[in-house]
Design a protein around this motif. Structure first.
Motif, PDB file in Angstrom:
ATOM      1  N   GLN A 175      26.111  -2.526  27.705  1.00 50.78           N
ATOM      2  CA  GLN A 175      24.988  -3.180  27.032  1.00 50.78           C
ATOM      3  C   GLN A 175      25.159  -3.183  25.518  1.00 50.78           C
ATOM      4  OE1 GLN A 175      22.640  -4.827  28.751  1.00 50.78           O
ATOM      5  NE2 GLN A 175      23.873  -4.240  30.537  1.00 50.78           N
ATOM      6  N   PHE A 176      25.791  -2.158  24.995  1.00 48.22           N
ATOM      7  CA  PHE A 176      26.009  -2.103  23.543  1.00 48.22           C
ATOM      8  C   PHE A 176      27.081  -3.088  23.112  1.00 48.22           C
ATOM      9  CE2 PHE A 176      23.732   1.747  24.401  1.00 48.22           C
ATOM     10  CZ  PHE A 176      22.936   1.916  23.278  1.00 48.22           C
ATOM     11  N   HIS A 177      28.054  -3.344  23.973  1.00 45.10           N
ATOM     12  CA  HIS A 177      29.043  -4.379  23.675  1.00 45.10           C
ATOM     13  C   HIS A 177      28.382  -5.757  23.673  1.00 45.10           C
ATOM     14  CE1 HIS A 177      32.855  -2.261  23.386  1.00 45.10           C
ATOM     15  NE2 HIS A 177      32.500  -1.498  24.405  1.00 45.10           N
ATOM     16  N   LEU A 178      27.432  -5.960  24.563  1.00 50.71           N
ATOM     17  CA  LEU A 178      26.750  -7.250  24.632  1.00 50.71           C
ATOM     18  C   LEU A 178      25.822  -7.461  23.440  1.00 50.71           C
ATOM     19  CD1 LEU A 178      25.874  -7.396  28.430  1.00 50.71           C
ATOM     20  CD2 LEU A 178      27.541  -8.807  27.230  1.00 50.71           C
ATOM     21  N   ARG A 179      25.163  -6.387  23.009  1.00 51.69           N
ATOM     22  CA  ARG A 179      24.202  -6.494  21.902  1.00 51.69           C
ATOM     23  C   ARG A 179      24.892  -6.572  20.545  1.00 51.69           C
ATOM     24  NH1 ARG A 179      19.873  -1.787  22.610  1.00 51.69           N
ATOM     25  NH2 ARG A 179      19.014  -2.797  20.748  1.00 51.69           N
ATOM     26  N   THR A 180      26.069  -5.984  20.428  1.00 46.69           N
ATOM     27  CA  THR A 180      26.777  -5.945  19.141  1.00 46.69           C
ATOM     28  C   THR A 180      28.196  -6.464  19.353  1.00 46.69           C
ATOM     29  OG1 THR A 180      27.351  -3.620  19.562  1.00 46.69           O
ATOM     30  CG2 THR A 180      25.408  -4.035  18.212  1.00 46.69           C
ATOM     31  N   GLN A 181      28.321  -7.776  19.492  1.00 43.56           N
ATOM     32  CA  GLN A 181      29.589  -8.373  19.893  1.00 43.56           C
ATOM     33  C   GLN A 181      30.597  -8.469  18.752  1.00 43.56           C
ATOM     34  OE1 GLN A 181      29.083 -12.021  22.103  1.00 43.56           O
ATOM     35  NE2 GLN A 181      27.363 -11.196  23.268  1.00 43.56           N
ATOM     36  N   GLN A 182      30.136  -8.629  17.518  1.00 49.49           N
ATOM     37  CA  GLN A 182      31.064  -8.689  16.408  1.00 49.49           C
ATOM     38  C   GLN A 182      31.463  -7.278  15.985  1.00 49.49           C
ATOM     39  OE1 GLN A 182      30.106 -11.255  13.173  1.00 49.49           O
ATOM     40  NE2 GLN A 182      29.528 -12.968  14.476  1.00 49.49           N
ATOM     41  N   ARG A 183      32.688  -7.150  15.492  1.00 47.42           N
ATOM     42  CA  ARG A 183      33.215  -5.832  15.142  1.00 47.42           C
ATOM     43  C   ARG A 183      32.337  -5.107  14.128  1.00 47.42           C
ATOM     44  NH1 ARG A 183      38.997  -4.937  14.702  1.00 47.42           N
ATOM     45  NH2 ARG A 183      38.767  -5.103  12.452  1.00 47.42           N
ATOM     46  N   ARG A 184      31.857  -5.808  13.131  1.00 46.23           N
ATOM     47  CA  ARG A 184      31.034  -5.162  12.112  1.00 46.23           C
ATOM     48  C   ARG A 184      29.698  -4.697  12.696  1.00 46.23           C
ATOM     49  NH1 ARG A 184      30.669  -4.528   6.623  1.00 46.23           N
ATOM     50  NH2 ARG A 184      28.574  -4.523   5.728  1.00 46.23           N
ATOM     51  N   ASP A 185      29.124  -5.484  13.593  1.00 42.95           N
ATOM     52  CA  ASP A 185      27.866  -5.082  14.226  1.00 42.95           C
ATOM     53  C   ASP A 185      28.067  -3.858  15.116  1.00 42.95           C
ATOM     54  OD1 ASP A 185      26.558  -7.142  12.969  1.00 42.95           O
ATOM     55  OD2 ASP A 185      26.585  -8.481  14.703  1.00 42.95           O
ATOM     56  N   PHE A 186      29.183  -3.854  15.854  1.00 43.21           N
ATOM     57  CA  PHE A 186      29.474  -2.706  16.710  1.00 43.21           C
ATOM     58  C   PHE A 186      29.693  -1.458  15.853  1.00 43.21           C
ATOM     59  CE2 PHE A 186      31.925  -0.040  19.624  1.00 43.21           C
ATOM     60  CZ  PHE A 186      31.270  -0.245  20.818  1.00 43.21           C
ATOM     61  N   ARG A 347      35.413 -10.797  23.582  1.00 40.53           N
ATOM     62  CA  ARG A 347      36.491 -10.181  22.796  1.00 40.53           C
ATOM     63  C   ARG A 347      36.194  -8.705  22.485  1.00 40.53           C
ATOM     64  NH1 ARG A 347      37.754 -15.002  23.999  1.00 40.53           N
ATOM     65  NH2 ARG A 347      39.100 -16.281  22.652  1.00 40.53           N
ATOM     66  N   CYS A 348      35.684  -7.980  23.471  1.00 40.87           N
ATOM     67  CA  CYS A 348      35.451  -6.541  23.288  1.00 40.87           C
ATOM     68  C   CYS A 348      36.682  -5.732  23.690  1.00 40.87           C
ATOM     69  CB  CYS A 348      34.237  -6.091  24.105  1.00 40.87           C
ATOM     70  SG  CYS A 348      34.451  -6.202  25.895  1.00 40.87           S
ATOM     71  N   TYR A 349      37.582  -6.356  24.465  1.00 37.58           N
ATOM     72  CA  TYR A 349      38.852  -5.754  24.893  1.00 37.58           C
ATOM     73  C   TYR A 349      38.684  -4.541  25.793  1.00 37.58           C
ATOM     74  CZ  TYR A 349      40.109  -8.756  20.995  1.00 37.58           C
ATOM     75  OH  TYR A 349      40.216  -9.831  20.145  1.00 37.58           O
ATOM     76  N   CYS A 350      37.529  -4.445  26.460  1.00 39.86           N
ATOM     77  CA  CYS A 350      37.350  -3.364  27.433  1.00 39.86           C
ATOM     78  C   CYS A 350      38.365  -3.484  28.565  1.00 39.86           C
ATOM     79  CB  CYS A 350      35.935  -3.386  28.002  1.00 39.86           C
ATOM     80  SG  CYS A 350      34.672  -2.862  26.829  1.00 39.86           S
ATOM     81  N   CYS A 351      38.733  -4.730  28.919  1.00 41.80           N
ATOM     82  CA  CYS A 351      39.705  -4.946  29.991  1.00 41.80           C
ATOM     83  C   CYS A 351      41.050  -4.331  29.622  1.00 41.80           C
ATOM     84  CB  CYS A 351      39.852  -6.432  30.301  1.00 41.80           C
ATOM     85  SG  CYS A 351      40.213  -7.477  28.863  1.00 41.80           S
ATOM     86  N   GLN A 352      41.483  -4.566  28.392  1.00 46.43           N
ATOM     87  CA  GLN A 352      42.752  -3.988  27.943  1.00 46.43           C
ATOM     88  C   GLN A 352      42.649  -2.474  27.820  1.00 46.43           C
ATOM     89  OE1 GLN A 352      43.917  -4.061  23.843  1.00 46.43           O
ATOM     90  NE2 GLN A 352      45.930  -4.885  24.349  1.00 46.43           N
TER      91      GLN A 352
END
Length: 376
Positions: A175-186, A347-352
């Protein structure tokens, strides 16, 4: 707000006696553990337990670092507990495979799975004013972050600050990856999380680190250092310098500098015989993203071409792990291989990050390729 002294001590291997001496040395350079922990405290030791792999893979905090800190906390008159929420499988299974469970059993320290969440308010937060985190935080007096010196596909590197993301329980991380998708937001979310959890001490296991496509599928690299400090942001600045990274490429480091949460590297009081250690870690390919270097309105529309696109390679074993953990549910299995819906990929790269076969590679978008050509 923070004491900005960071201790850097050298360690050539993970022999128990040596690690015990080096951890003790690092703490003495900070004034001793008594500066951070008092008798009667219940202290959570939060290692990096991303996945249950042998310690020599450099994916997790080495169990001897955990052992040493269990002993240090107990010697201070406090009670140590060890806990995390791994990216894959449960805490006990992961801890068993990476060697941390055996250490906890040998040292008679409680290993606490992060299974239940409660709401915590974060008045200092700039991105988020509340978090749902493990209820274990409400049952301890102090938190010590036991991080690993590693690269990270999304954030460039992981460390003292990013390690606290494990306080979010299980699949709620998506959920945090979905809410903060850009690197700076994350990164902003991670900074808020650190300000909420307030670790009293951060230690980085850099005896053997990881370079390349971390935090799971990179390559172990002997870096020979242990870092310790009260300010997790300052510890991460030192770690970045020792890994050979530019701070502007690292969203958490650059944001913490901007917010005044840490001084610049030259203003940090760096002590210890390893303070001159420098390496040139191979960076994850995703660090070449231009998403944080262009106006937000442009980045939103051209995001797919400003970042690296994950692609499934032929060595995919169709285990389904990426499908299960993909935050936007942009993946599925078909014809014995994982498939990615590019339109839904964030583009969170959790898969990788989680692929056990290292079957995900990153391909730069055309705008990114063009920019990289001119930047050479």
């Amino acid at each position: 707000m923070y004491n900005n002294r960071v201790a850097a001590v050298s360690a050539v291997d993970y022999s128990p006696e040596l690690i015990g001496q080096k951890i003790d040395q690092a703490l003495e350079l900070l004034g001793g553990l008594g500066q951070f922990v008092q008798p009667g405290d219940r202290v959570l030791l939060k290692p990096n337990m991303l996945e249950g792999l042998p310690s020599e893979c450099a994916v997790t905090t080495h169990p001897e670092v955990v052992r040493s800190m269990i002993r240090q906390v107990r010697q201070s008159g406090a009670t140590p507990v060890v806990g995390d929420s791994p990216g894959v499988s449960g805490t006990l299974k992961t801890a068993e495979k990476c060697g941390i469970l055996a250490v906890c059993q040998q040292e008679n320290a409680e290993l606490v799975p992060f299974e239940h969440s409660v709401e915590y308010h974060c008045p200092e937060g700039r991105m988020l004013k509340k978090f749902y985190l493990t209820d274990v935080l409400g049952r301890v007096d102090k938190v010590i972050s036991l991080a690993k010196m590693k690269t990270h596909s999304f954030m460039g590197m992981t460390g003292a600050t990013k390690n606290l993301f494990g306080c979010i329980v299980g699949v709620q991380k998506a959920q945090f990856h979905l809410r903060t998708q850009q690197r700076r937001d994350f990164a902003g979310m991670l900074v808020d999380l650190a300000l909420l959890v307030k670790p009293v001490l951060s230690i980085v296991d850099g005896v053997t680190g990881m370079e390349g496509n971390g935090p799971r599928n990179g390559r172990p690299i002997h870096s020979g250092v242990i870092l310790a400090g009260a300010n997790p942001f300052a510890v991460d600045i030192v770690m970045a310098e020792m890994m050979g990274f530019r701070l502007e490429e690292l969203p958490v480091a650059s944001l913490s500098l901007e917010l005044g949460l840490t001084p610049a590297f030259d203003a940090i009081e760096l002590v210890g015989e390893a303070r001159q250690v420098r390496h040139q870690f191979i960076s994850p390919r995703s660090m070449r993203s231009l998403e944080d270097r262009v106006p937000a309105w442009f980045a939103k529309g051209a995001r797919s071409q400003l970042t690296a696109r994950p692609l499934v390679q032929s060595n995919c074993i169709a285990c389904g792990r990426c499908v299960e953990h993909c935050p936007p549910q942009a993946m599925h299995l078909a014809a014995g291989v994982a498939q990615i819906d590019d339109a839904r990929c964030i583009r969170c790269y959790c898969c990788q990050e989680l692929c056990p076969a290292n079957a995900i590679r990153l391909q730069s978008g055309w705008l990114l390729k063009l920019a990289q050509r001119f930047m050479k």
